[in-house]
Design a protein around this motif. Structure first.
Motif, PDB file in Angstrom:
ATOM      1  N   LEU B 207      -9.805  31.076 -74.350  1.00  0.00           N
ATOM      2  CA  LEU B 207     -10.784  32.097 -74.711  1.00  0.00           C
ATOM      3  C   LEU B 207     -11.080  32.048 -76.207  1.00  0.00           C
ATOM      4  CD1 LEU B 207      -9.555  35.162 -72.635  1.00  0.00           C
ATOM      5  CD2 LEU B 207     -11.368  33.544 -72.103  1.00  0.00           C
ATOM      6  N   ALA B 209     -10.796  29.505 -78.102  1.00  0.00           N
ATOM      7  CA  ALA B 209     -11.505  28.269 -78.453  1.00  0.00           C
ATOM      8  C   ALA B 209     -12.950  28.307 -77.965  1.00  0.00           C
ATOM      9  CB  ALA B 209     -10.785  27.072 -77.850  1.00  0.00           C
ATOM     10  N   SER B 210     -13.288  29.373 -77.232  1.00  0.00           N
ATOM     11  CA  SER B 210     -14.662  29.504 -76.731  1.00  0.00           C
ATOM     12  C   SER B 210     -15.455  30.377 -77.700  1.00  0.00           C
ATOM     13  CB  SER B 210     -14.646  30.148 -75.348  1.00  0.00           C
ATOM     14  OG  SER B 210     -14.581  31.537 -75.484  1.00  0.00           O
ATOM     15  N   PRO B 211     -16.780  30.373 -77.595  1.00  0.00           N
ATOM     16  CA  PRO B 211     -17.575  31.117 -78.583  1.00  0.00           C
ATOM     17  C   PRO B 211     -17.534  32.636 -78.434  1.00  0.00           C
ATOM     18  CG  PRO B 211     -19.001  29.922 -77.062  1.00  0.00           C
ATOM     19  CD  PRO B 211     -17.617  29.580 -76.691  1.00  0.00           C
TER      20      PRO B 211
END
Lengths: 248, 368
Positions: B207, B209-211
């Motif tokens: 999460l 590492a996600s935008p």
């Protein structure tokens, strides 16, 4: 290969107190490459990868990922990468479809895109019948392949795979690598850490980390030649012997 | 927004899949209200008592009739001598015996002074207290009335007035208490668990590492539990009004608004717990010791704060549930408006903001 650099790292360093986990590493990764990141446990592979994914702040050095700076443009990097960690990263209490929808959703993909691509992926993975089953009920190999598909679902420029084949049987590992090749052919740069030396042979170029430093970086063929060995395994053992750090 | 909705949907799926936990969360307030309302009641209703009347005259008979007619007591049997008292108590069913000495009427009418003895089975001291207190009140009433009728010079008058709870209804004080307890449990513990679970599973890394922004993660986690808490507040209020006859004297909107404020405070606390630990067990432990116990012990719900030693009284001020309990008691039972509870509301809002700011600051965007 176009020669376009998607990852540029120069003197990247990470210290935890007095301990230097990653010691001024420098390398470049070309677009569409499968870049293998090898090293014993505790060599600093995961730490290096996490700095590139924006999960960890570098202590010093420069790095650009997908054209963006790791210090300043963290958010933009995150939009352009996919990440798969060592731990299995799907939700076991959600169905296959729900997992895909969720991860695609947090990358802001449109419903239309999600719907079409989901159908394609389910077909590729032969998971059409299992689409509404809980991920927890799937066999481990399938889970792993699904996790990879989810990591590249939003069509990132680069996908970071942290020991993706840990604890997976040889047949699945082979299938998994087939998927990695397909992704690379589709133009996704693959950055993969592993400690399986046979996997290193599949990479376009490999970089071997020992004690937080890069000790060797070249194509598998060139490495074998320069170390005068028959396999990557022997190259690795020659280098790893010099390590002072013990695995964690 | 799309990211946010996708995240909320996922959280709802998590809660929905774990049916057992969901039913516990929704059923808990109902069970607690019923347990506190019926099983643990400390009010007296049709309690069986015995009388030992050595006088058998006008006064004693009418007083006994009066006691038996009240809704608190039921004269179950008549005893004939002192030895019967203990025997009766051993039976366990009867916990109070009213003893009239000989010549009750005569001493009352001629000397203006008569005695009644209340013998209670004090193996349950609380109940014994309550019973003698109730019986005493009825006797006082009677005494007062006959005194007036006869215009006798001596009047013994004991005023007993229970503010806001004339019938000493236990429900009045425990409904706000149960509300505080349930909201605390659902919001603090569940928020802490749900975030820590992502850390434990390794999904938090993905999460991060996600935008998606961390604030969205936090809010999306809070929304479903906020809704769940609203359902709980509704079921507690409905049960207390329609089953326990506890009225809502104040504004319903104010009550709900204050409940939301308290819910947010609990959510913020859960968040703080989740950012300071990596394991679900620790999160549960901290929520129980750090929040649940103080809520029960120091909110004034079980034990009156005025009776506590000074250090504990001071500590009780940092327990959010104490302020919420005071607000709910005031709004629901006394029926006051925001003008009377603005101080408590402000304190609670301050606590909420404080906890929220710290926990968002502590929530690590980069894991190391």
């Amino acid at each position: 290969m176009s020669g376009e650099k998607v990852i540029m790292v120069d003197g990247l360093t990470k210290r935890f107190g007095a301990f230097t986990a990653v010691d001024a590493i420098s390398f470049e990764v070309n677009k569409g490459e499968i870049f293998g990141f090898l090293g014993a446990n505790g060599a600093g592979k995961t730490t290096a990868m996490r700095m590139l994914c924006g999960l960890s702040m570098p202590t010093s050095g420069k790095a650009r990922v997908a054209g963006y700076d790791v210090y300043q443009e963290n958010e933009k990097i995150k939009r352009n990468i996919g990440y798969m960690s060592q731990k299995f990263s799907l939700y076991e209490d959600l169905t296959v479809k729900e997992n895909i929808r969720f991860y695609a959703g947090i990358y802001g993909k449109s419903d239309h895109f999600i719907k079409e691509k989901t159908a394609v992926i389910l077909k590729q993975l032969f998971l059409e019948k299992e689409a509404n089953k809980l991920v927890g009920s799937l066999p481990p190999g399938w889970k792993q392949k699904l996790a990879f598909s989810v990591a590249i679902f939003h069509e990132p420029q680069i996908v970071f795979l942290d020991e993706p084949t840990g604890g997976v049987d040889p047949v699945t590992r082979r299938e998994f690598w087939k998927m990695i090749y397909e992704a690379a052919e589709a133009g996704i740069t693959v950055f993969v850490t592993t400690h399986y030396m046979d996997e290193a042979e599949y990479c376009s170029r490999v970089c071997i980390m020992v004690d937080g430093r890069i000790d060797a970086l070249d194509t598998p063929q060139a490495l074998k030649k320069s170390f005068n060995t028959a396999s990557m395994d022997d190259v690795f053992i020659k280098l790893a012997r010099k390590a002072v750090r013990t695995g964690d | 927004m799309k990211q946010f909705i996708a995240f909320v949907k996922k959280e709802v799926h998590h809660i929905w899949r774990d049916k057992r936990t969901m039913f516990i969360l929704l059923g808990m307030p109902i069970v607690q209200i019923i347990i506190f309302g019926f099983a643990l009641t400390n009010e007296v209703k049709n309690s069986k008592i015995a009388v030992l009347d050595y006088s058998r005259d006008d006064a004693s008979t009418s007083l006994i009739r009066e006691i038996g007619a009240s809704r608190y007591f039921e004269i179950d049997r008549v005893l004939y001598n002192n030895n019967d008292i203990e025997k009766t108590f051993r039976g366990g069913e009867i916990r109070l015996v009213i003893v009239f000495p000989p010549h009750f009427n005569e001493s009352l009418k001629h000397y203006n002074k008569a005695q009644v003895q209340l013998v209670a089975d004090a193996s349950d001291p609380n109940l014994a207290n309550t019973l003698t207190y109730y019986a005493g009140a009825i006797i006082m009433d009677y005494q007062k009335r006959i005194t007036q009728d006869r215009k006798l010079p001596y009047t013994i008058h004991t005023e007993m007035r229970m503010l806001y709870n004339p019938e000493l209804k236990g429900a009045y004080s425990f409904v706000p208490g149960v509300m505080a307890m349930v909201l605390m449990l659902v919001c603090t513990m569940m928020t802490a668990i749900t975030i820590v679970r992502e850390k434990e599973m390794g999904t938090m890394e993905i999460l991060l590492a996600s935008p998606i922004q961390p604030v969205k993660i936090i809010l999306a986690k809070a929304v479903p539990y906020l809704l769940l808490s609203m359902v709980n507040i509704a079921s507690i209020l409905l049960l207390s009004v329609f089953v326990l006859d506890v009225p809502i004297n104040g504004s319903l909107f104010l009550l709900i608004g204050e409940s939301i404020l308290f819910t947010l405070t609990c959510l913020a606390f859960g968040l703080l717990i989740s950012s300071s630990t990596d394991s679900q067990q620790t999160a549960i432990f901290i929520s129980l010791v750090g929040m649940f116990l103080p809520t029960i012990m120091l909110s004034g719900f079980m034990f009156p704060i005025e009776n506590m030693p000074l250090p504990l009284q001071i500590i009780s001020n940092v327990v959010p549930a104490k302020w919420f309990y005071m607000i709910v008691k005031d709004v629901m039972i006394k029926g006051v408006g925001i003008g009377a509870v603005w101080k408590e509301t402000l304190i609670l809002a301050g606590m909420m903001l404080f906890l929220l700011v710290i926990s968002i600051k502590k929530f690590k965007i980069r894991l190391a």
